[in-house]
Design a protein around this motif. Structure first.
Motif: not given
Length: 495
Positions: A186, A291-292, A294, A296-297, A303, A350, A353, A355
């Motif tokens: 991430n 995801s929005t 962190n 990682i998005g 991913q 994911g 979105g 985790w």
């Protein structure tokens, strides 16, 4: 005749008969032999499931994986992940397609199924129960909660219950500090340097993977398999309850390079996601990692690398399971041993979105569960079952009395006939609320009053929340009433 399951003695049997009938039988039993024959007749009239003196198995091998979602196993339909040994066990087991955890984090889930309590502890746990009944009871690796990676690196017991075991053994490892190709996905960090790696108590440790050159004998799960094999040899003639806890695929996702090779990251398929997927999921229904919010998005390729790393560690863990099963077969113990394989909870990679874990959606609450019992035909069951059911099930299989403190239900009837049902719902919880799963519906109720409702017949991926749909209020009301009933029966704190 109302009898408490597995708690009867011959004297209890006689007392349970109508006084006049008992008196008549005793008069007829004019000799000691007559009395014995009469007593045998009475016992023969009991249902088989109530006879503690006729166990189905001598031993129990209890295998648990950490953070393993059911959907990545070959026997649960994944066409990519290679799990030949767990799949082989599934072929000799009753596989439960709808098994659900109670707690959705490691600590509450493991405590729950070991004590067969929805929350908290009882007077006796599963390992302790077998130990008290003359079994050699051993823990290898993580059974109750251990902080991963903290307790693994330190080689410490975590929140173990030592009264459970005749002996216990930890399986330490270097975890994220294993020399090799380190990634913190991430943060988009890739390095071979040992300094500065995300590890114990660091905020990004859950996105760490390490791919390295080696055979894997230095890894905790390999050590656990080796110790389990040693104990099987030492105690092959003793009745045993052997609990073996594998820590993979729990982060950090560490494995030798050859386990990553079957899963090139650029060939991985990840769940589709757009920001509006979260619009109908209440705030308390989301994990802490989304995801929005962190990083990682921001890295779609990483991913994919998460999936590759997760698959790699699942396959590594599967190989260690296979080593233990092979030794059980080599020692000729399969025909006297019940084998259970499960995970403490599932995992998000994911989907929506989301985790990790600690929410009430299907990818987290549904777990793999398979039970292999000598003399019981393999098969699959869609009956709803809970992990709290394992304690009474294994007790019945071993011919042990089921303690009054357990809250689960024995699954032996389902093992014998996979079409039978012992529950109409399963119950799970987080710190934010409660989830209920029925045959056709999934319902979540959060502490702020928000809800989720999914028709699992047409929406198994839980994409459309129907909680506020005018056409589904009757169904919502019924499920809310059932949830309240379950909470009351299960003695679960609701505040």
């Amino acid at each position: 005749m109302i009898m408490e399951r597995f708690m009867l003695t011959p004297r209890d049997v006689l007392r349970s008969v109508n006084e006049s009938e008992c008196g008549f039988m005793m008069r007829e039993a004019s000799s000691w032999m007559g009395f014995v024959l009469t007593l045998c007749f009475l016992i023969s009239m009991l249902p088989n499931s109530s006879r503690a003196e006729q166990p189905r198995v001598k031993n129990v091998l209890f295998l648990i994986s950490d953070d393993l979602k059911a959907s990545v196993l070959g026997c649960y339909g994944d066409a990519v992940c290679q799990t030949p040994n767990i799949d082989r066990l599934a072929e000799r087991s009753v596989v439960f397609d709808r098994a659900y955890c109670q707690g959705t984090l490691c600590f509450p889930s493991r405590q729950s199924f070991m004590f067969s309590k929805y929350q908290g502890v009882g007077p006796v746990n599963l390992g302790e129960h077998f130990k008290a009944n003359g079994y050699y009871s051993a823990r290898v690796g993580k059974i109750y909660h251990m902080a991963v990676p903290g307790d693994i690196i330190a080689g410490t017991d975590g929140r173990d219950h030592p009264e459970s075991w005749t002996e216990s053994f930890n399986s330490p490892g270097r975890e994220a500090h294993t020399p090799g190709d380190f990634s913190c996905l991430n943060l988009n960090i890739f390095t071979t340097e040992l300094a500065g790696r995300q590890s114990t108590q660091n905020p990004h440790r859950m996105f760490v993977a390490v791919e390295y050159d080696g055979e894997g004998v230095d890894q905790p799960d390999s050590k656990s398999a080796t110790k389990a094999i040693e104990l099987l040899n030492e105690h092959s003639k003793d009745p045993f309850f052997l609990a073996v806890g594998f820590v993979r695929p729990h982060y950090p996702m560490v494995a030798p390079r050859r386990y990553f090779e079957p899963y090139p990251w650029d060939e991985m398929t990840v769940p589709e996601f757009s920001a509006d997927d979260l619009d109908d999921i209440p705030r308390l229904g989301r994990t802490g990692t989304v995801s929005t919010t962190n990083p990682i998005g921001e890295y779609p390729d990483n991913q994919k690398r998460m999936w590759s790393s997760y698959y790699a560690t699942v396959t590594f863990m599967d190989e260690q399971v296979g080593r233990v099963l092979d030794e059980l077969d080599r020692l000729g113990l399969r025909d006297s041993t019940a084998i259970v394989f499960l995970s403490d909870h599932g995992y998000h990679l994911g989907e929506h979105g989301l985790w990790q874990k600690s929410n009430l959606h299907e990818e987290v609450v549904r777990v793999p569960l398979m039970v292999s019992v000598p003399g019981i035909n393999p098969g699959r069951s869609e009956s709803l079952v809970e992990l709290v059911d394992l304690f009474p099930t294994l007790s019945e299989l071993a011919g042990l009395a089921i303690p009054n403190s357990v809250q689960g239900k024995s699954l032996v009837p389902v093992l014998e006939n996979p079409q039978l049902e012992v529950r109409d719902s399963s119950l799970s919880y987080t710190g934010n609320g409660f989830g209920l799963r029925t045959n056709d519906w999934a319902y979540m109720k959060y502490k702020d009053g928000t809800e989720e409702l999914y028709d699992m017949r047409v929406d198994p991926d839980q994409l459309t929340n129907l909680a506020d749909s005018p056409g589904h209020q009757e169904q919502r009301d019924q499920l809310e009433a059932l949830l309240h009933s379950r909470l009351k029966q299960g003695e679960i704190a609701t505040n």
